[in-house]
Design a protein around this motif. Structure first.
Motif, PDB file in Angstrom:
ATOM      1  N   UNK A 170       0.851  -1.180   0.000  1.00  0.00           N
ATOM      2  CA  UNK A 170       0.000   0.000   0.000  1.00  0.00           C
ATOM      3  C   UNK A 170       0.888   1.232   0.000  1.00  0.00           C
ATOM      4  N   UNK A 171       0.801   2.021  -1.076  1.00  0.00           N
ATOM      5  CA  UNK A 171       1.637   3.201  -1.259  1.00  0.00           C
ATOM      6  C   UNK A 171       0.775   4.456  -1.179  1.00  0.00           C
ATOM      7  N   UNK A 172       1.214   5.418  -0.370  1.00  0.00           N
ATOM      8  CA  UNK A 172       0.568   6.723  -0.290  1.00  0.00           C
ATOM      9  C   UNK A 172       1.596   7.796  -0.620  1.00  0.00           C
ATOM     10  N   UNK A 173       1.201   8.761  -1.443  1.00  0.00           N
ATOM     11  CA  UNK A 173       2.117   9.785  -1.929  1.00  0.00           C
ATOM     12  C   UNK A 173       1.512  11.154  -1.646  1.00  0.00           C
ATOM     13  N   UNK A 174       2.309  12.088  -1.087  1.00  0.00           N
ATOM     14  CA  UNK A 174       1.777  13.439  -0.852  1.00  0.00           C
ATOM     15  C   UNK A 174       1.487  14.155  -2.157  1.00  0.00           C
ATOM     16  N   UNK A 175       0.523  15.040  -2.130  1.00  0.00           N
ATOM     17  CA  UNK A 175       0.130  15.796  -3.318  1.00  0.00           C
ATOM     18  C   UNK A 175       1.068  16.989  -3.488  1.00  0.00           C
ATOM     19  N   UNK A 176       2.278  16.686  -3.984  1.00  0.00           N
ATOM     20  CA  UNK A 176       3.326  17.675  -4.159  1.00  0.00           C
ATOM     21  C   UNK A 176       3.941  17.502  -5.550  1.00  0.00           C
ATOM     22  N   UNK A 177       4.643  18.531  -6.056  1.00  0.00           N
ATOM     23  CA  UNK A 177       5.283  18.401  -7.368  1.00  0.00           C
ATOM     24  C   UNK A 177       6.338  17.309  -7.406  1.00  0.00           C
ATOM     25  N   UNK A 178       6.987  17.028  -6.254  1.00  0.00           N
ATOM     26  CA  UNK A 178       8.001  15.989  -6.178  1.00  0.00           C
ATOM     27  C   UNK A 178       7.870  15.255  -4.850  1.00  0.00           C
ATOM     28  N   UNK A 179       8.376  14.028  -4.830  1.00  0.00           N
ATOM     29  CA  UNK A 179       8.410  13.254  -3.589  1.00  0.00           C
ATOM     30  C   UNK A 179       9.589  12.301  -3.662  1.00  0.00           C
ATOM     31  N   UNK A 180      10.268  12.147  -2.539  1.00  0.00           N
ATOM     32  CA  UNK A 180      11.360  11.192  -2.475  1.00  0.00           C
ATOM     33  C   UNK A 180      10.850   9.768  -2.390  1.00  0.00           C
ATOM     34  N   UNK A 181      11.777   8.802  -2.319  1.00  0.00           N
ATOM     35  CA  UNK A 181      11.369   7.401  -2.191  1.00  0.00           C
ATOM     36  C   UNK A 181      10.496   7.216  -0.950  1.00  0.00           C
ATOM     37  N   UNK A 182       9.583   6.248  -0.991  1.00  0.00           N
ATOM     38  CA  UNK A 182       8.689   6.062   0.158  1.00  0.00           C
ATOM     39  C   UNK A 182       9.412   5.523   1.378  1.00  0.00           C
ATOM     40  N   UNK A 183       8.895   5.868   2.535  1.00  0.00           N
ATOM     41  CA  UNK A 183       9.404   5.341   3.794  1.00  0.00           C
ATOM     42  C   UNK A 183       8.528   4.172   4.242  1.00  0.00           C
ATOM     43  N   UNK A 184       9.178   3.153   4.755  1.00  0.00           N
ATOM     44  CA  UNK A 184       8.424   2.022   5.288  1.00  0.00           C
ATOM     45  C   UNK A 184       7.640   2.475   6.505  1.00  0.00           C
ATOM     46  N   UNK A 185       6.370   2.122   6.560  1.00  0.00           N
ATOM     47  CA  UNK A 185       5.510   2.618   7.636  1.00  0.00           C
ATOM     48  C   UNK A 185       4.559   1.528   8.100  1.00  0.00           C
ATOM     49  N   UNK A 186       4.263   1.544   9.403  1.00  0.00           N
ATOM     50  CA  UNK A 186       3.211   0.689   9.930  1.00  0.00           C
ATOM     51  C   UNK A 186       1.867   1.367   9.771  1.00  0.00           C
ATOM     52  N   UNK A 187       0.816   0.599   9.969  1.00  0.00           N
ATOM     53  CA  UNK A 187      -0.531   1.159   9.879  1.00  0.00           C
ATOM     54  C   UNK A 187      -0.873   1.935  11.143  1.00  0.00           C
ATOM     55  N   UNK A 188      -1.386   3.141  10.961  1.00  0.00           N
ATOM     56  CA  UNK A 188      -1.903   3.896  12.100  1.00  0.00           C
ATOM     57  C   UNK A 188      -3.161   3.213  12.633  1.00  0.00           C
ATOM     58  N   UNK A 189      -3.507   3.526  13.884  1.00  0.00           N
ATOM     59  CA  UNK A 189      -4.710   2.924  14.453  1.00  0.00           C
ATOM     60  C   UNK A 189      -5.938   3.326  13.656  1.00  0.00           C
ATOM     61  N   UNK A 190      -5.965   4.583  13.230  1.00  0.00           N
ATOM     62  CA  UNK A 190      -7.047   5.074  12.392  1.00  0.00           C
ATOM     63  C   UNK A 190      -6.446   5.781  11.194  1.00  0.00           C
ATOM     64  N   UNK A 191      -7.263   6.076  10.209  1.00  0.00           N
ATOM     65  CA  UNK A 191      -6.823   6.914   9.112  1.00  0.00           C
ATOM     66  C   UNK A 191      -6.796   8.368   9.548  1.00  0.00           C
ATOM     67  N   UNK A 192      -6.520   9.266   8.606  1.00  0.00           N
ATOM     68  CA  UNK A 192      -6.479  10.691   8.927  1.00  0.00           C
ATOM     69  C   UNK A 192      -7.863  11.315   8.943  1.00  0.00           C
ATOM     70  N   UNK A 193      -8.842  10.628   8.361  1.00  0.00           N
ATOM     71  CA  UNK A 193     -10.227  11.084   8.422  1.00  0.00           C
ATOM     72  C   UNK A 193     -11.100   9.905   8.845  1.00  0.00           C
TER      73      UNK A 193
END
Length: 246
Positions: A170-193
């Protein structure tokens, strides 16, 4: 590699076409099959729009994808991934790419995502799978950086192809003109919304969406994405729990 591109935003989503163009530019053999209309929040549901187990399929043309077969399917993305694994759109895919979704899919709330549901369905049916989402927020501006999400995803294609069938990311990318390589991340308890009950009346319940308040768990997908980093999480589909004594 034989690749299926699907999503839950529907066949007309610009994110879908952008991801398909990225896969085709990578040299993969691409087929697009996506819901005929928006199907967000359908998880891995196998609902089709017709009776008697018939699923309507319409051939379509997508921008910048001349020669790439594309189909609008009257079904949820989970069902599309399932029937694709059984040869509904040609040879079963080696890879399923789901997205680019309009909005992040983070935390345990990925359980409900049609984008992620398609990827997980593909993974348990013999494909390698990657769900891709762009963090546009609740009130996105006019500029959505689909190409940023595709660029980050494309950087993972070769690695994904090397892995054994059955993996899902599961890949999430910020809405920016550029982004570096993704960081490995665990799942948060909830989403942002989160969804909340706004009111109830006779025979109906009205829901609203609210931003989760409070500090996000450090190192989680939600926290890293909020800091402006792309995030990558390996997901496992339904499996037995060895820690529960029956």
């Amino acid at each position: 590699m034989k690749v299926l591109i699907t999503n839950d935003d529907g066949i007309d989503s610009p994110g879908l076409a952008a991801l398909a163009r990225g896969a085709a530019a990578h040299g993969w053999q691409v087929v697009v099959a996506a819901p005929a209309r928006e199907s967000s929040g359908t998880s891995a549901g196998l609902t089709a729009a017709e009776d008697e187990r018939r699923v309507e399929v319409e051939r379509r043309s997508l921008p910048g994808l001349a020669g790439v077969p594309a189909y609008a399917v009257a079904a949820h993305p989970g069902l599309i991934a399932l029937v694709a694994s059984q040869g509904a759109f040609g040879d079963p895919p080696d890879v399923v790419l789901s997205g680019v979704n309009r909005g992040a899919n983070v935390g345990r709330a990925v359980l409900h995502s049609g984008t992620v549901g398609a990827a997980l369905t593909a993974s348990i049916n013999g494909a390698r799978a990657l769900a891709v989402s762009l963090d546009v927020g609740l009130e996105p501006g006019d500029l959505l950086h689909w190409d940023t999400a595709v660029t980050v995803a494309s950087g993972l294609f070769d690695r994904l192809a090397e892995l054994p069938p059955g993996v899902a990311f599961n890949l999430n990318v910020p809405n920016q003109p550029e982004s570096g390589p993704p960081r490995t991340a665990g799942l948060a308890e909830f989403g942002m919304v989160r969804s909340r009950v706004k009111e109830t009346d006779d025979g109906s319940i009205r829901l609203t969406t609210v931003v989760v308040e409070g500090e996000l768990t450090p190192g989680s997908d939600a926290a890293l994405l909020a800091e402006g980093h792309a995030t990558l999480t390996a997901l496992r589909s339904v499996a037995e729990d060895p820690d529960v004594r029956l």
